[in-house]
Design a protein around this motif. Structure first.
Motif, PDB file in Angstrom:
ATOM      1  N   ARG A 181      -4.655   5.786  -2.343  1.00  0.00           N
ATOM      2  CA  ARG A 181      -4.147   5.591  -3.697  1.00  0.00           C
ATOM      3  C   ARG A 181      -4.099   4.109  -4.059  1.00  0.00           C
ATOM      4  O   ARG A 181      -4.063   3.248  -3.197  1.00  0.00           O
ATOM      5  CB  ARG A 181      -2.733   6.172  -3.820  1.00  0.00           C
ATOM      6  N   GLY A 182      -4.078   3.852  -5.367  1.00  0.00           N
ATOM      7  CA  GLY A 182      -3.815   2.501  -5.832  1.00  0.00           C
ATOM      8  C   GLY A 182      -5.043   1.658  -6.073  1.00  0.00           C
ATOM      9  O   GLY A 182      -6.186   2.103  -5.964  1.00  0.00           O
ATOM     10  N   THR A 183      -4.792   0.394  -6.382  1.00  0.00           N
ATOM     11  CA  THR A 183      -5.858  -0.532  -6.785  1.00  0.00           C
ATOM     12  C   THR A 183      -6.095  -1.636  -5.757  1.00  0.00           C
ATOM     13  O   THR A 183      -6.785  -2.608  -6.054  1.00  0.00           O
ATOM     14  CB  THR A 183      -5.498  -1.175  -8.143  1.00  0.00           C
ATOM     15  N   GLU A 184      -5.502  -1.502  -4.565  1.00  0.00           N
ATOM     16  CA  GLU A 184      -5.705  -2.492  -3.499  1.00  0.00           C
ATOM     17  C   GLU A 184      -6.504  -1.881  -2.354  1.00  0.00           C
ATOM     18  O   GLU A 184      -6.587  -0.659  -2.211  1.00  0.00           O
ATOM     19  CB  GLU A 184      -4.351  -2.994  -2.977  1.00  0.00           C
ATOM     20  N   ILE A 185      -7.086  -2.741  -1.503  1.00  0.00           N
ATOM     21  CA  ILE A 185      -7.887  -2.271  -0.366  1.00  0.00           C
ATOM     22  C   ILE A 185      -6.979  -1.555   0.642  1.00  0.00           C
ATOM     23  O   ILE A 185      -6.003  -2.138   1.108  1.00  0.00           O
ATOM     24  CB  ILE A 185      -8.597  -3.444   0.327  1.00  0.00           C
ATOM     25  N   PRO A 186      -7.253  -0.283   0.949  1.00  0.00           N
ATOM     26  CA  PRO A 186      -6.420   0.456   1.911  1.00  0.00           C
ATOM     27  C   PRO A 186      -6.299  -0.277   3.250  1.00  0.00           C
ATOM     28  O   PRO A 186      -7.255  -0.910   3.723  1.00  0.00           O
ATOM     29  CB  PRO A 186      -7.178   1.780   2.075  1.00  0.00           C
ATOM     30  N   GLY A 187      -5.107  -0.173   3.842  1.00  0.00           N
ATOM     31  CA  GLY A 187      -4.864  -0.788   5.141  1.00  0.00           C
ATOM     32  C   GLY A 187      -4.344  -2.203   5.071  1.00  0.00           C
ATOM     33  O   GLY A 187      -3.957  -2.771   6.092  1.00  0.00           O
ATOM     34  N   THR A 188      -4.324  -2.795   3.870  1.00  0.00           N
ATOM     35  CA  THR A 188      -3.823  -4.157   3.709  1.00  0.00           C
ATOM     36  C   THR A 188      -2.348  -4.137   3.321  1.00  0.00           C
ATOM     37  O   THR A 188      -1.823  -3.121   2.854  1.00  0.00           O
ATOM     38  CB  THR A 188      -4.616  -4.913   2.629  1.00  0.00           C
ATOM     39  N   GLU A 189      -1.681  -5.264   3.477  1.00  0.00           N
ATOM     40  CA  GLU A 189      -0.272  -5.356   3.099  1.00  0.00           C
ATOM     41  C   GLU A 189      -0.088  -5.133   1.597  1.00  0.00           C
ATOM     42  O   GLU A 189       0.895  -4.534   1.161  1.00  0.00           O
ATOM     43  CB  GLU A 189       0.290  -6.729   3.501  1.00  0.00           C
ATOM     44  N   GLU A 190      -1.047  -5.625   0.813  1.00  0.00           N
ATOM     45  CA  GLU A 190      -0.979  -5.437  -0.635  1.00  0.00           C
ATOM     46  C   GLU A 190      -0.996  -3.948  -0.983  1.00  0.00           C
ATOM     47  O   GLU A 190      -0.252  -3.497  -1.868  1.00  0.00           O
ATOM     48  CB  GLU A 190      -2.146  -6.141  -1.322  1.00  0.00           C
ATOM     49  N   PHE A 210     -16.101   4.540   5.172  1.00  0.00           N
ATOM     50  CA  PHE A 210     -16.674   3.749   4.076  1.00  0.00           C
ATOM     51  C   PHE A 210     -15.843   3.775   2.797  1.00  0.00           C
ATOM     52  O   PHE A 210     -15.553   2.715   2.234  1.00  0.00           O
ATOM     53  CB  PHE A 210     -18.113   4.185   3.802  1.00  0.00           C
ATOM     54  N   PRO A 211     -15.443   4.952   2.282  1.00  0.00           N
ATOM     55  CA  PRO A 211     -14.641   4.941   1.052  1.00  0.00           C
ATOM     56  C   PRO A 211     -13.298   4.229   1.215  1.00  0.00           C
ATOM     57  O   PRO A 211     -12.776   3.656   0.250  1.00  0.00           O
ATOM     58  CB  PRO A 211     -14.433   6.432   0.746  1.00  0.00           C
ATOM     59  N   ALA A 212     -12.741   4.240   2.422  1.00  0.00           N
ATOM     60  CA  ALA A 212     -11.449   3.593   2.665  1.00  0.00           C
ATOM     61  C   ALA A 212     -11.559   2.078   2.723  1.00  0.00           C
ATOM     62  O   ALA A 212     -10.545   1.386   2.845  1.00  0.00           O
ATOM     63  CB  ALA A 212     -10.848   4.121   3.972  1.00  0.00           C
ATOM     64  N   MET A 213     -12.752   1.541   2.607  1.00  0.00           N
ATOM     65  CA  MET A 213     -12.935   0.087   2.623  1.00  0.00           C
ATOM     66  C   MET A 213     -12.748  -0.526   1.241  1.00  0.00           C
ATOM     67  O   MET A 213     -12.738  -1.753   1.097  1.00  0.00           O
ATOM     68  CB  MET A 213     -14.332  -0.251   3.163  1.00  0.00           C
TER      69      MET A 213
END
Length: 458
Positions: A436-445, A364-367
């Motif tokens: 980390r970061g401000t994008e959804i984990p697992g995406t290219e962004e 859930f948090p990784a979404m």
């Protein structure tokens, strides 16, 4: 302001094992306190009904409504605590929610009986359940986020599973205390004052959880974002877009939580009431059924969490939902045969459900990205839980009485698992992904952002 966490060459925050284990323990124990309350309320349902409600056939139903009320208020709590946790930090919010939960639980044990104060007794109960629901709206999403952000990327499933070990420890502790009271006290003593004992125990448990949480720093992922000054202004802007920019993860989370919590509360919370009222099982036997099953589940959770680190979260959810689709009705039919068969059937359903439970903190948090992670998990989780989780006991009880079908809880779980199976197909796999970061984990962004962060750190 704390210094920014050091990172490994992978870009993953490096946390000393001693600090990691302390953080995992603090999260798990806090979660155990929350679910100790829900477990005790579920296992003492018939006694609460007799003590705090007027006599009648609907006393148990209205007590289960009290159980549901705390869930209906959880979305309001999540809307308050979630954005606050993304702004001031996970640790501070979790310290407040655990104290609020423990205090309200203690007060439930102090409510005068219906004979003493009349209608004020159930009114006070409902008000305290509202306070508990408001607190829980931040506790669970915050604890899952805290656990996920502290865990190493490649072992998030394993470490995250201990949050749910805490859940089952809370349920099992409540179950065990209820079982002791039922077998040690006379029926009159249990009814007059014995049922209050488990609620009074919540106060010292809450203080222990508060102490452990006060001794750890906030998560490295949050502190990194805090040091980049991205935890206030950007949160406001992104939070407004939660239902637009992050609609897919919200809807996916919603579907998964329907499956998760309909099964959870039908199986773990409602089961003793179901066994007593519908299968005419003695109270002590009805408490034994989930007791052994929960222990088996708790032992299995770290193994399922570890397995999810190897094969991914998505296969775990697909397997669990599909297996429960097949097993729910036959296992409920088996429960009616004998106490031994009921214990076996519950354990089978519990083990099949465990792959979902074990991977909540990893999934859930990784979404969601860090900037709206607490809010996204708290709101998405609690809205679905309030509608389909906490209401399960009351719905099952009412529908069994309306239809005369003792298998309704099994079919209710089947329907929820169909929704969960569909949602799991849309789940983005985040096994080993950085949070980390401000994008959804697992995406290219997210991958591009993390590569940029790694380069800037040398």
């Amino acid at each position: 302001m704390s210094s920014s966490p050091t990172t490994q060459h992978t870009g993953e925050p490096e946390v000393p094992k001693k600090v990691l284990h302390r953080a995992i323990g603090a999260s798990a124990i806090g979660n155990a306190v929350e679910w100790f309350d829900y477990g005790v309320y579920a296992y003492m349902t018939t006694h609460i009904a007799a003590a705090l409600f007027p006599e009648g056939d609907n006393a148990v139903f209205f007590t289960l409504v009290g159980f549901a009320i705390s869930f209906l208020i959880r979305p309001i709590g999540s809307m308050f605590w979630g954005p606050l946790g993304d702004k001031i930090g996970r640790k501070r919010v979790l310290a407040m929610t655990i104290l609020l939960m423990a205090a309200a639980t203690l007060c439930v044990g102090l409510i005068p009986s219906y004979e003493t104060i009349g209608i004020a007794a159930p009114v006070i109960l409902y008000l305290l359940r509202i306070v508990q629901g408001f607190s829980a709206g931040g506790e669970y999403g915050g604890a899952a986020t805290f656990m996920a952000e502290y865990s190493p990327d490649r072992k998030r499933g394993f470490y995250g599973s201990f949050l749910e070990v805490g859940t089952l420890v809370g349920f099992t502790l409540g179950n065990g205390i209820a079982l002791i009271l039922v077998n040690v006290l006379s029926a009159d003593d249990l009814q007059s004052w014995g049922w209050r004992i488990p609620f009074l125990i919540a106060a010292p448990l809450g203080l222990i959880g508060m102490y452990l949480r006060s001794r750890i720093e906030d998560t490295p992922v949050f502190r990194e974002l805090e040091d980049r000054d991205e935890t206030e202004d950007e949160v406001k802007g992104v939070y407004k877009e939660l239902l637009t920019k992050y609609l897919r993860p919200i809807l996916t989370l919603f579907g998964l939580v329907i499956a998760l919590n309909v099964v959870n509360y039908t199986l773990l919370s409602y089961m003793p009431t179901y066994l007593q009222n519908n299968l005419d099982m003695e109270e002590s036997d009805a408490l034994l059924v989930p007791f052994f099953g929960q222990i088996a589940m708790a032992v299995s959770l770290p193994f399922f969490g570890m397995l999810s680190d190897r094969i991914g979260r998505k296969p775990m959810w697909l397997f669990s939902c599909a297996a429960l689709l097949i097993a729910c009705v036959p296992m409920y039919q088996l429960m009616s045969q004998s106490l031994g068969m009921a214990i076996v059937a519950f354990a089978v359903l519990g083990i099949l459900y465990a792959p979902q439970l074990a991977t909540i903190s990893a999934t859930f948090p990784a979404m969601f990205p860090t900037i709206v992670r607490f809010a996204g998990v708290a709101i998405g989780y609690n809205v679905a839980t309030s509608l389909f989780g906490g209401t399960s006991g009351a719905i099952n009880d009412r529908m069994i009485n309306a239809t005369g079908n003792d298998l309704f809880p099994a079919w209710y779980m089947v329907g929820a698992c169909v929704i969960g199976l569909i949602a799991a197909f849309f789940l983005i796999e985040t096994k080993g992904e950085s949070l980390r970061g401000t994008e959804i984990p697992g995406t290219e962004e997210a991958h591009r952002e993390q590569e940029a962060l790694a380069k800037s750190e040398g």
